[in-house]
Motif scaffolding. Structure first.
Motif, short mmCIF file in Angstrom:
data_model
loop_
_atom_site.label_atom_id
_atom_site.label_comp_id
_atom_site.label_asym_id
_atom_site.label_seq_id
_atom_site.Cartn_x
_atom_site.Cartn_y
_atom_site.Cartn_z
N TYR A 61 -6.29 4.14 1.60
CA TYR A 61 -6.33 5.51 1.09
C TYR A 61 -6.50 6.42 2.29
CZ TYR A 61 -7.00 9.68 -1.56
OH TYR A 61 -6.83 10.95 -2.09
N ARG A 62 -5.54 7.35 2.43
CA ARG A 62 -5.54 8.27 3.57
C ARG A 62 -5.56 9.70 3.04
NH1 ARG A 62 -0.98 8.34 8.45
NH2 ARG A 62 -2.12 9.74 9.86
N PRO A 63 -6.69 10.39 3.14
CA PRO A 63 -6.74 11.78 2.66
C PRO A 63 -5.78 12.66 3.45
CG PRO A 63 -8.95 10.92 3.08
CD PRO A 63 -7.98 9.94 3.67
N ALA A 99 -8.47 -1.64 3.10
CA ALA A 99 -9.06 -2.78 2.39
C ALA A 99 -8.10 -3.97 2.46
CB ALA A 99 -9.36 -2.41 0.94
N PRO A 100 -8.27 -4.86 3.44
CA PRO A 100 -7.42 -6.05 3.50
C PRO A 100 -7.64 -6.93 2.27
CG PRO A 100 -8.68 -5.75 5.54
CD PRO A 100 -9.27 -4.82 4.51
N THR A 101 -6.55 -7.43 1.72
CA THR A 101 -6.64 -8.32 0.56
C THR A 101 -6.22 -9.72 0.97
OG1 THR A 101 -6.24 -6.54 -1.01
CG2 THR A 101 -5.81 -8.76 -1.77
N PHE A 102 -7.16 -10.65 0.79
CA PHE A 102 -6.94 -12.06 1.09
C PHE A 102 -6.67 -12.77 -0.23
CE2 PHE A 102 -9.43 -10.23 4.45
CZ PHE A 102 -9.02 -10.86 5.62
N SER A 103 -5.42 -12.94 -0.57
CA SER A 103 -5.07 -13.44 -1.90
C SER A 103 -5.47 -14.90 -2.07
CB SER A 103 -3.56 -13.30 -2.12
OG SER A 103 -2.86 -14.24 -1.31
N ASN A 104 -5.68 -15.27 -3.34
CA ASN A 104 -5.98 -16.67 -3.64
C ASN A 104 -4.81 -17.58 -3.30
OD1 ASN A 104 -8.68 -17.14 -4.70
ND2 ASN A 104 -8.12 -15.77 -6.38
N ASP A 105 -3.60 -17.05 -3.35
CA ASP A 105 -2.43 -17.88 -3.04
C ASP A 105 -2.47 -18.39 -1.61
OD1 ASP A 105 -1.42 -17.55 -5.58
OD2 ASP A 105 -0.11 -15.88 -5.02
N ARG A 152 -10.71 -0.42 -2.56
CA ARG A 152 -10.17 0.80 -1.94
C ARG A 152 -10.45 2.01 -2.82
NH1 ARG A 152 -4.51 1.57 -2.28
NH2 ARG A 152 -4.86 0.97 -4.45
N ASP A 153 -10.17 1.85 -4.12
CA ASP A 153 -10.35 2.97 -5.04
C ASP A 153 -11.81 3.38 -5.19
OD1 ASP A 153 -7.63 2.93 -5.38
OD2 ASP A 153 -7.66 2.21 -7.45
#
Length: 290
Positions: free
Chosen positions: A32-34, A74-80, A58-59
């Motif tokens: 999110y970039r204001p 917010a880096p997302t480290f997926s379960n996959d 992030r939200d």
């Protein structure tokens, strides 16, 4: 050094990120970039919990981002690609065969590389970012400080981790820091860092199916709140015994249970307003008020 650059647009966005040391495990970074964020304004990197929901985390930070001109990543480290605790909370430090992996392959280096990519793209000129992690992300955040160079981060909050790595070389990782090649100098650096542990005083469930229940975790206490006090007291005693500077802070957040949204609001107020909100301010219904 990363070859990936990141240039998020104004508002919400998600961009792919491939870490050079994990090219077969792609990530997504939720931003999110204001509109008013400039290259000298703050950057907060947010580590999600076990649901791997970087977009939600992030939200959680958007109101604070708008108020204080913060870029949220917010880096997302997926379960996959990062299944189970071993490949996220525990940072891929120990391989499937039980061997210690090369340090550059430890996942805890990724947030620093994400920040480097933002600097490389010219999105920020800040020398350091802030790091917030909740629940499994709180496990990730404090283990990052235990094992990595601190220079990318001006401040770190670990909120409501399910259990902790203890600052001890006599206990094997992840219970302690033994057997992974760290030394007393690394221990001293971790003790000295002003790490903040945020503990919700209502995070006291003993039957939460997601509460770590292995023997090493249970030895730290029956609840997440109790475990936060355990690790802080353990660390303070160890630092005193070793005559090392101790910079940790334990902050009880009143009225909050295992709630990533409320803890995000508390962390934002702590960093950017110099206060911890009241229980009424952190109640779920308060977040809905204009």
């Amino acid at each position: 050094m990363t070859t990936t650059t990141l240039a998020p647009e104004i508002g919400r966005s998600s961009l792919p990120f491939v870490d050079n040391f994990h090219p077969d495990r792609p990530l997504e970074v939720n931003f999110y970039r204001p509109a008013e964020h400039g290259p000298d304004d703050p950057v907060v990197i947010v580590q999600h919990g076990m649901l791997r929901n970087g977009d939600d985390y992030r939200d959680f930070w958007i109101p604070a981002a708008e108020k204080h001109r913060i870029l949220i990543a917010a880096p997302t480290f997926s379960n996959d690609y990062f299944p189970k605790a071993e490949a996220y909370n525990n940072g891929l430090v120990i391989g499937e065969n039980g061997s210690v992996q090369r340090r550059e392959n430890w996942l805890y280096a990724v947030p620093g590389r994400v920040f480097a990519a933002l600097r490389q793209a010219g999105v920020t000129r800040r020398p350091q970012a802030r790091l917030f992690g909740h629940s499994a992300g709180g496990q990730f955040a404090h283990r990052l400080l235990a094992t990595q160079d601190h220079s990318p981060f001006e401040a770190v909050i670990a909120a409501n981790p399910g259990w902790y790595t203890l600052p001890s070389l006599q206990r094997d990782f992840p219970e302690g820091l033994g057997r992974i090649g760290l030394d007393e100098a690394a221990l001293a650096r971790w003790f000295a860092y002003p790490m903040s542990i945020f503990a919700g005083d209502q995070d006291i469930s003993t039957d939460d199916p997601n509460l770590p229940a292995q023997a090493e975790a249970l030895a730290q206490g029956p609840t997440r709140y109790a475990r936060a006090h355990f690790v802080y007291d353990f660390a303070k005693r160890e630092a005193e015994r070793l005559r090392l500077p101790f910079g940790w802070r334990l902050i009880s957040v009143e009225g909050v249970g295992h709630d990533g949204a409320a803890m995000s609001r508390a962390a934002a107020a702590y960093w950017f307003e110099g206060r911890i909100p009241t229980a009424d301010e952190l109640a779920p219904e308060a977040a809905l008020e204009p």
